[in-house]
Design a protein around this motif. Structure first.
Motif, short mmCIF file in Angstrom:
data_model
loop_
_atom_site.label_atom_id
_atom_site.label_comp_id
_atom_site.label_asym_id
_atom_site.label_seq_id
_atom_site.Cartn_x
_atom_site.Cartn_y
_atom_site.Cartn_z
N ASP A 195 0.82 -1.21 0.00
CA ASP A 195 0.00 0.00 0.00
C ASP A 195 0.85 1.26 0.00
OD1 ASP A 195 0.89 -0.60 2.58
OD2 ASP A 195 -0.82 0.37 3.55
N ARG A 196 2.07 1.16 0.59
CA ARG A 196 3.01 2.27 0.52
C ARG A 196 4.42 1.71 0.67
NH1 ARG A 196 1.64 4.02 6.37
NH2 ARG A 196 3.49 3.32 7.50
N ARG A 235 2.83 6.48 -1.12
CA ARG A 235 1.58 5.73 -1.21
C ARG A 235 1.40 5.18 -2.62
NH1 ARG A 235 -1.16 5.34 3.10
NH2 ARG A 235 -0.91 6.82 4.81
N HIS A 236 1.01 3.94 -2.72
CA HIS A 236 0.83 3.29 -4.01
C HIS A 236 -0.64 3.29 -4.40
CE1 HIS A 236 4.88 1.00 -4.12
NE2 HIS A 236 4.98 2.04 -3.33
N SER A 237 -0.88 3.60 -5.65
CA SER A 237 -2.28 3.65 -6.11
C SER A 237 -2.82 2.24 -6.41
CB SER A 237 -2.36 4.49 -7.39
OG SER A 237 -1.47 4.02 -8.37
N HIS A 277 5.99 8.50 3.89
CA HIS A 277 4.57 8.19 4.00
C HIS A 277 3.73 9.09 3.07
CE1 HIS A 277 5.05 6.34 8.30
NE2 HIS A 277 5.63 5.61 7.35
N GLN A 332 6.73 3.69 -7.96
CA GLN A 332 5.75 2.73 -7.42
C GLN A 332 5.97 1.30 -7.92
OE1 GLN A 332 1.70 4.10 -7.87
NE2 GLN A 332 2.01 5.85 -6.52
#
Length: 347
Positions: free
Chosen positions: A20-21, A345-347, A341, A312
């Motif tokens: 998620d991140r 963050r990953h989309s 943080h 990412q």
């Protein structure tokens, strides 16, 4: 029993799985920049802290209690295997590690003992205690020094800038050199297997000095011994990280050693290094540790740049390009993590 993890972000990134991140931890995240660590060191030597499971666990957890990190790393020193092998190790104020009986001859190499896991009971106990106290919050990383780096300390008798004594032995007595590194690789493997048996969920091999070698010399004199360690650890099933400093010219060769993750120092751009390595391996890094002395705005800009270069892509672990330095402002460590943080963050 190892408590189940509530945060496996770091382990997922090691295996190039979606997260998620971007996970973040720092080499030397438990250390001299923290007042909590300084308070313990006023009462205990480095070796006492490393060899006392209660103290090692306490120091390991200090940054986890203080910062929202995604992994802990056991408090230890890469030179701990030297003592049971028969070398007299001490840490001298303002000088660092000193080996009183350095390895310089055939007889010196022959005298070195290849010890098994029984020599590292203190490490097993420290790892086990730390894992119980972490209670599954984050994974625990075990580590050891690479065989070239350990051999260099043993030969030089301490730190070096030129590695003249090391390279002179390596070039003039290659058979003796390889016999020496075989001993170190055997002991390092035994040491790391103890840590894994105690519950270490990932392993990092620090080859801190290997960047002094040319690619050809690295391939001939160091790589076979690193490969030997990693091959023997592979069946343990934990992610393996291989890291060195000054290694931008060695990265494709370092990948050949077979680790899951290659650590990057700050002398190379992350996107360029990853492209050279290939995207079938994860990468860790690579903020210059001195950036943590800079204004918060500059820290934020540099963190954003690294994460932009990572794009990412699964398999990036944010870290420094080497360990946190003494006198690093604690607030700036906070700021760097906050920036990871914010931008990671990953989309």
């Amino acid at each position: 029993m190892t408590p189940p993890l509530t945060n496996d972000r770091f382990l997922r990134a090691c295996r190039r799985q979606p997260v998620d991140r971007t996970p973040v931890w720092f080499m030397r995240q438990a250390g001299r920049y923290m007042a909590e660590y300084q308070a313990i060191r006023k009462k205990h030597s480095i070796l006492d802290v490393c060899k006392t499971p209660e103290l090692a666990a306490e120091v390991t957890l200090q940054p986890i209690e203080r910062f929202p990190l995604d992994a802990a790393i056991i408090f230890a020193d890469i030179l701990l295997p030297l003592e049971p092998m028969g070398l007299q190790l001490s840490f001298v104020e303002d000088k660092g590690p000193v080996i009183a009986n350095p390895v310089r001859s055939v007889e010196d190499v022959e005298r070195l003992r290849v010890v098994d896991g029984q020599a590292f009971t203190f490490s097993h106990d420290a790892m086990s205690l730390t894992i119980q106290r972490l209670a599954g919050r984050v994974p625990l990383i075990g580590f050891a020094g690479g065989p070239f780096t350990l051999a260099s300390y043993a030969i030089e008798g301490g730190s070096s800038r030129s590695y003249i004594t090391t390279k002179r032995l390596m070039f003039s007595q290659p058979k003796l050199w390889h016999a020496l590194l075989e001993k170190f690789s055997d002991v390092v493997t035994n040491y790391l297997l103890v840590q894994i048996d105690a519950g270490a969920q990932a392993i990092q091999l620090f080859d801190s000095w290997v960047g002094c070698l040319s690619p050809g010399d690295y391939e001939e004199y160091a790589l076979p011994h690193v490969t030997r360690i990693i091959d023997r650890l592979r069946s343990a099933g934990v992610p393996l990280i291989y890291f060195g400093t000054g290694t931008s010219t060695l990265l494709p060769l370092m990948k050949k050693a077979g680790s899951d993750v290659v650590g990057l120092d700050w002398h190379v751009q992350l996107d360029e290094a990853w492209a050279r390595l290939g995207y079938d391996v994860a990468v860790q890094g690579n903020l210059d540790p001195v950036v943590l002395y800079a204004p918060v705005e500059e820290i934020d800009r540099r963190v954003k740049d690294i994460l932009t270069r990572a794009n990412q892509r699964p398999g990036h672990i944010f870290n420094l390009g080497h360990g946190i330095l003494p006198q690093t402002p604690v607030a700036h460590v906070d700021a760097a993590i906050a920036s990871v943080h914010k931008y990671g963050r990953h989309s």
